[in-house]
Design an enzyme around this catalytic site. Structure first.
Site, PDB file in Angstrom:
ATOM      1  N   HIS A 120       0.811  -1.098  -0.083  1.00  0.00           N
ATOM      2  CA  HIS A 120      -0.112  -0.078   0.082  1.00  0.00           C
ATOM      3  C   HIS A 120       0.824   1.255  -0.090  1.00  0.00           C
ATOM      4  O   HIS A 120       1.835   1.313   0.717  1.00  0.00           O
ATOM      5  CB  HIS A 120      -0.933   0.195   0.993  1.00  0.00           C
ATOM      6  CG  HIS A 120      -0.304  -0.021   2.698  1.00  0.00           C
ATOM      7  ND1 HIS A 120       0.158   1.259   3.227  1.00  0.00           N
ATOM      8  CD2 HIS A 120       0.211  -1.061   3.352  1.00  0.00           C
ATOM      9  CE1 HIS A 120       0.845   0.839   4.183  1.00  0.00           C
ATOM     10  NE2 HIS A 120       0.923  -0.280   4.316  1.00  0.00           N
ATOM     11  N   ASP A 121       0.322   2.231  -0.673  1.00  0.00           N
ATOM     12  CA  ASP A 121       0.958   3.741  -0.803  1.00  0.00           C
ATOM     13  C   ASP A 121       2.380   3.755  -1.220  1.00  0.00           C
ATOM     14  O   ASP A 121       2.820   4.568  -0.945  1.00  0.00           O
ATOM     15  CB  ASP A 121       0.999   4.247   0.557  1.00  0.00           C
ATOM     16  CG  ASP A 121      -0.462   4.196   1.345  1.00  0.00           C
ATOM     17  OD1 ASP A 121      -1.244   5.197   0.322  1.00  0.00           O
ATOM     18  OD2 ASP A 121      -0.921   3.696   2.070  1.00  0.00           O
ATOM     19  N   GLY A 138       5.017  -1.181   2.868  1.00  0.00           N
ATOM     20  CA  GLY A 138       4.207  -0.019   2.790  1.00  0.00           C
ATOM     21  C   GLY A 138       5.043   1.338   2.587  1.00  0.00           C
ATOM     22  O   GLY A 138       6.109   1.508   3.215  1.00  0.00           O
TER      23      GLY A 138
END
Length: 256
Positions: A120-121, A138
């Site tokens: 994520h991200d 992440g």
């Protein structure tokens, strides 16, 4: 006209451009936007929040815009943005963002080899090569033209600079500044990525300036001393400015 296998499922709310090939057993969910001239081989899954550009080829078993593997994620609306001309190989997983940044981004002209995981991200630049089974935690940032070999494990929040070469099997939890080679266990600095820089058209004078900058960086005990000496002794150019900006903004410290 799109070519959609009768054995594929495309949600009626999905938005597809033109000339896409959707192979058998693909699943394309709602709230997805797909551009033109993409090829999804069999068994590709495109989840909620995917934004995919043009001319990408995605291989069997890949899963795009998956739910983040982050306990802080509470179902907020986030996205996963993929650019153009990427080759995303078998069983690659790319998570969508969380409330932290709101999106995961993969640029254009990248090669993501089999079983790569992008959490994520993360922000992946352009023209990168990422080897088999490499894993990014992440909020990792990878700048343009990085080459990351197979089975590399990257800690969350790390920043990887442009034109680096990272040896297969490395594990690291600090930032990797641009233009260098990193290898061994524990992972450490091994000089400039000379072959990569020459292939990319860097002049001998520019390579020498970069080399001199890193000689100062890795011979000084204090980051501030090295930066001051670089600014005083080396000619100003965009490559030196990039190195200085990268190091001074590093939150995790650079690999030694």
């Amino acid at each position: 006209m799109n070519q959609i296998s009768p054995l594929a499922y495309v949600h009626p709310e999905a938005k597809l451009g033109d000339n896409n090939i959707i192979g058998p057993f693909c699943f394309i969910d709602k709230d997805t936007v797909i551009g033109d001239n993409n090829t999804f081989q069999n068994s590709v899954t495109v989840h909620v929040g995917a934004r995919i550009g043009n001319n990408n080829e995605i291989f069997p078993g890949a899963s795009i815009s998956t739910k983040p593997q982050d306990l802080k994620f509470k179902g907020e609306h986030t996205t996963c943005e993929i650019g153009d001309n990427n080759s995303i190989r078998e069983n690659v997983t790319i998570s969508r963002g969380t409330a932290s940044r709101g999106t995961t981004k993969v640029g254009s002209n990248n090669l993501l080899m089999e079983c790569v995981h992008i959490a994520h991200d993360c922000i992946i630049g352009n023209q990168t090569i990422i080897g088999n089974s490499t894993k990014f935690a992440g909020e990792v940032i990878v700048d343009d033209c990085a080459v990351i070999s197979a089975n590399v494990l990257c800690h969350q929040f790390c920043h990887i600079g442009s034109y680096v070469m990272i040896q297969g099997g490395c594990k690291f939890s600090q930032d990797i500044p641009p233009y260098i080679i990193v290898g061994k266990e524990p992972a450490r600095y091994f000089g400039l990525n000379l072959v990569g820089l020459r292939r990319r058209g860097f002049s001998n004078d520019t390579i020498e300036n970069i080399h001199n900058a890193y000689r100062l960086i890795y011979s000084k005990g204090l980051k501030s001393e090295a930066i001051k000496e670089i600014q005083e002794k080396l000619p100003k150019c965009k490559e030196i400015d990039y190195i200085i900006d990268f190091i001074t903004s590093s939150q995790r410290g650079i690999i030694r």
